[in-house]
Design an enzyme around this catalytic site. Structure first.
Site, short mmCIF file in Angstrom:
data_model
loop_
_atom_site.label_atom_id
_atom_site.label_comp_id
_atom_site.label_asym_id
_atom_site.label_seq_id
_atom_site.Cartn_x
_atom_site.Cartn_y
_atom_site.Cartn_z
N ASP A 159 0.82 -1.22 0.00
CA ASP A 159 0.00 0.00 0.00
C ASP A 159 0.85 1.27 0.00
OD1 ASP A 159 1.05 -0.02 2.52
OD2 ASP A 159 -0.86 -0.08 3.59
N ARG A 165 11.70 26.78 8.91
CA ARG A 165 11.43 28.18 8.56
C ARG A 165 10.09 28.67 9.11
NH1 ARG A 165 13.73 29.05 2.53
NH2 ARG A 165 13.13 26.90 2.26
N GLN A 166 9.15 27.74 9.28
CA GLN A 166 7.87 28.14 9.89
C GLN A 166 8.02 27.94 11.40
OE1 GLN A 166 4.91 28.78 7.75
NE2 GLN A 166 3.90 29.56 9.56
N LYS A 185 17.78 42.81 3.64
CA LYS A 185 16.76 42.06 2.90
C LYS A 185 15.42 42.21 3.61
CE LYS A 185 15.76 37.19 1.81
NZ LYS A 185 16.27 35.82 1.96
N ASP A 244 25.45 32.19 3.45
CA ASP A 244 24.06 32.09 3.94
C ASP A 244 23.89 30.77 4.68
OD1 ASP A 244 21.45 32.84 4.36
OD2 ASP A 244 20.92 33.00 2.25
N SER A 280 17.99 27.68 -1.01
CA SER A 280 16.80 26.88 -1.30
C SER A 280 16.48 27.00 -2.79
CB SER A 280 15.65 27.36 -0.42
OG SER A 280 14.54 26.56 -0.60
N GLY A 321 17.22 32.09 -5.14
CA GLY A 321 16.85 33.47 -5.46
C GLY A 321 17.66 34.50 -4.68
C1 R5P Z 1 16.41 33.30 4.80
O1 R5P Z 1 16.08 33.73 5.89
C2 R5P Z 1 17.53 32.32 4.66
O2 R5P Z 1 18.63 32.70 5.42
C3 R5P Z 1 17.95 32.13 3.22
O3 R5P Z 1 18.48 33.35 2.75
C4 R5P Z 1 16.81 31.73 2.35
O4 R5P Z 1 16.10 30.68 2.95
C5 R5P Z 1 17.30 31.30 0.99
O5 R5P Z 1 16.20 30.95 0.22
P1 R5P Z 1 16.26 31.06 -1.35
O6 R5P Z 1 17.47 30.30 -1.83
O7 R5P Z 1 14.97 30.43 -1.80
O8 R5P Z 1 16.32 32.50 -1.71
#
Ligand code: R5P
Length: 288
Positions: A34, A91-92, A184, A210, A214, A217
């Site tokens: 399943d 992140r949340q 930012k 950083d 993710s 961007g």
């Molecule tokens: C934000 O607070 C984190 O430190 C990273 O800058 C962020 O999560 C990066 O995400 P992405 O690669 O989607 O811009």
């Protein structure tokens, strides 16, 4: 002591096993008809401490990791030490809009139900530690970055947001460089503005550091802004490399070099966190 690893953390777990001079146990894995996941730890570990290594980056990894922890405990392990190199869902860590869950709390409490101690590597927001009942240990990664950049004549270590300034400052101190952060601001879920402070970076070598990449961007925008300001070499570095939507290629095309650790293992994992994790495990064992 013995180590068990989730399927996606094997490379790092092998290195941690070498550091701790202990065996990595095999795990049998399959799917029930399943679709449900089945795991079974192979080998004898009754009475021994178990270090379980696994990320919580996606739903399958979470289930696999929880099953591993439970299998260790229910089959007679001594202490179960959970190591989450990349703590996903971090992140949340608060409610931004009414009706939302606090995902990092869910993740932390779920894992702590089945372990005695929890070690994470550079969690996105240390505020999550407030949900821990077992003294969450957050491992910082500095030395491997210092070693990597020490011969590269770095002038500035730059964080793409103010949350990462302390990390950038620490690295810059070891490299005899300076540091600053880009401003930012998140306007809404789709819009982010970034402003580089009025600092002359013409002809300078920069490490853009950083906690995670993710979608890429943030790093892409920050790199382009620093190059527009006349920076010479921009080296990109992050602790965790997710590279959603295949953003690795775009980032590597505009930067000098990308360096990521092996918390999420990939071709970009040029440095390992094994030594720092092993040290944290020893700290748990010795009650330090
Ligand atoms: C934000 O607070 C984190 O430190 C990273 O800058 C962020 O999560 C990066 O995400 P992405 O690669 O989607 O811009």
């Amino acid at each position: 002591m013995k180590i068990i690893s989730s399927s996606s953390s094997r490379e790092l777990s092998l290195k941690i096993a070498v550091e701790l001079k202990c065996d990595l146990l095999d795990i049998e894995r399959k799917r029930f008809p399943d679709g449900e996941m089945y795991i079974r730890i192979l080998g004898d570990f009754r009475g021994e401490d178990i270090v379980a290594v696994g990320n919580t980056r996606n739903d399958a990894e979470i289930i696999e990791f929880l099953l591993m922890l439970n299998a260790a405990k229910e089959n007679g392990a001594g202490r179960v030490i959970a190591v989450i190199p990349y703590f996903g869902y971090a992140r949340q860590h608060m409610i931004y809009k009414s009706g939302e869950p606090i995902s990092s709390m869910v993740m932390l409490k779920s894992v702590e139900n089945f372990c005695d101690s929890l070690i994470v590597v550079e969690i996105h927001d240390l505020g999550t530690a407030r949900f821990s009942r077992k003294g969450l240990r957050n491992v910082k990664i500095v030395k491997p970055l210092v070693d990597y950049y020490s011969d590269k004549k770095i002038d500035y270590v730059v964080s793409p947001d103010d949350g990462g300034l302390e990390r950038a400052r620490e690295l810059s101190g070891f490299l005899n460089a300076k540091s600053f952060n880009i401003d930012k601001k998140r306007i809404d879920s789709r819009t982010v503005t970034m402003t580089v402070p009025d600092i002359d970076v013409t002809g300078k070598n920069i490490v853009l550091l950083d906690d995670m990449i993710s979608t890429g961007g943030t790093i892409i925008k920050a790199t382009n802004m620093l190059k527009e300001r006349g920076a010479d070499k921009v080296y990109v570095s992050a602790i965790h490399g997710i590279f959603a939507n295949g953003s690795y290629n775009e980032i590597s095309s505009i930067t000098q070099d990308i360096v990521i650790t092996d918390t999420i293992f990939g071709k970009w994992s040029k440095i390992t966190v094994a030594r720092e994790v092993a040290e944290a495990v020893r700290g748990v064992i010795n009650g330090a």
